[in-house]
Motif scaffolding. Structure first.
Motif, mmCIF file in Angstrom:
data_model
loop_
_atom_site.group_PDB
_atom_site.id
_atom_site.type_symbol
_atom_site.label_atom_id
_atom_site.label_comp_id
_atom_site.label_asym_id
_atom_site.label_seq_id
_atom_site.Cartn_x
_atom_site.Cartn_y
_atom_site.Cartn_z
ATOM 1 N N UNK A 187 0.809 -1.215 0.000
ATOM 2 C CA UNK A 187 0.000 0.000 0.000
ATOM 3 C C UNK A 187 0.841 1.263 0.000
ATOM 4 N N UNK A 188 1.915 1.263 0.752
ATOM 5 C CA UNK A 188 2.799 2.434 0.792
ATOM 6 C C UNK A 188 3.468 2.636 -0.567
ATOM 7 N N UNK A 189 3.929 1.562 -1.172
ATOM 8 C CA UNK A 189 4.565 1.681 -2.490
ATOM 9 C C UNK A 189 3.557 2.138 -3.546
ATOM 10 N N UNK A 190 2.344 1.602 -3.486
ATOM 11 C CA UNK A 190 1.313 2.025 -4.428
ATOM 12 C C UNK A 190 0.960 3.491 -4.203
ATOM 13 N N UNK A 200 -2.914 9.577 -0.469
ATOM 14 C CA UNK A 200 -3.166 9.833 0.958
ATOM 15 C C UNK A 200 -4.037 8.746 1.580
ATOM 16 N N UNK A 201 -5.029 8.288 0.847
ATOM 17 C CA UNK A 201 -5.910 7.239 1.374
ATOM 18 C C UNK A 201 -5.112 5.970 1.674
ATOM 19 N N UNK A 202 -4.232 5.595 0.761
ATOM 20 C CA UNK A 202 -3.415 4.398 0.987
ATOM 21 C C UNK A 202 -2.450 4.596 2.149
ATOM 22 N N UNK A 203 -1.877 5.786 2.264
ATOM 23 C CA UNK A 203 -0.962 6.058 3.369
ATOM 24 C C UNK A 203 -1.682 5.996 4.706
#
Length: 186
Positions: A156-159, A173-176
């Motif tokens: 998720x962070x990489x995406x 931001x949502x994934x972070x």
């Protein structure tokens, strides 16, 4: 003196791996790396079941900056032991040093194919892709990881990084935020 005795011992008993190892260590400690490499090559040629010393030989070639011989040696190790993360990582680093990105990616793809479902290998490959601005390829691989393992915060962070680079701040931001909520993530 010790080196003279070690080489004499090899001549007396060319099947004793310990004599080669002593000589190779002595050459290495004396910074005589070509001689150390030759000693390891002789060991591998003359003593059966010594393939584990291919890694030391490759390290010597790397130290000498003889990247082509290091690659050849890692290929020999791969043939002897099968696909291994250690071999792939070393070969990828060499290929990246030589600006052979496609070869580095191919190595990662082979490791993933050999060990399907091991998301750490996919993540490692994705990091190479991202650092070389091959964002679409990286995104597809990460989306597949997340589809398989929705709780994979590292993916998720990489995406999120890919979305940020592509200008989609909202998705990034949502994934972070989701990843930051994962207490198991460092």
């Amino acid at each position: 003196n010790a080196l003279g005795l070690a080489t004499a011992a090899i001549e007396l008993d060319p099947k004793n791996k310990y004599y080669y190892l002593v000589a190779a260590n002595l050459y290495t400690s004396m910074s005589s790396f070509p001689e150390a490499a030759s000693t390891y090559e002789a060991l591998l040629e003359n003593v059966p079941d010594t393939e584990q010393y291919l890694f030391e030989l490759a390290a010597i070639y790397l130290y000498q900056k003889d990247l082509d011989k290091a690659l050849e040696t890692y290929d020999r190790a791969k043939k002897a032991f099968g696909p291994m993360e250690q071999i792939t990582v070393q070969k990828q680093q060499i290929y990246l040093t030589q600006n052979q990105l496609d070869e580095a990616i191919r190595e990662g793809e082979e490791l993933i194919a050999e060990f399907p479902g091991t998301n750490e290998y996919v993540i490692s490959l994705v990091e190479i892709l991202i650092s070389n601005d091959r964002l679409d390829e990286a995104q597809a691989k990460l989306e597949a990881v997340i589809a398989d393992d929705a709780g994979n915060s590292q993916a998720g962070i990489l995406l999120s990084e890919i979305y940020r680079k592509k200008g989609d701040t909202e998705k990034a931001l949502a994934l972070l935020q989701s990843a930051f909520g994962d207490k198991s993530l460092n």
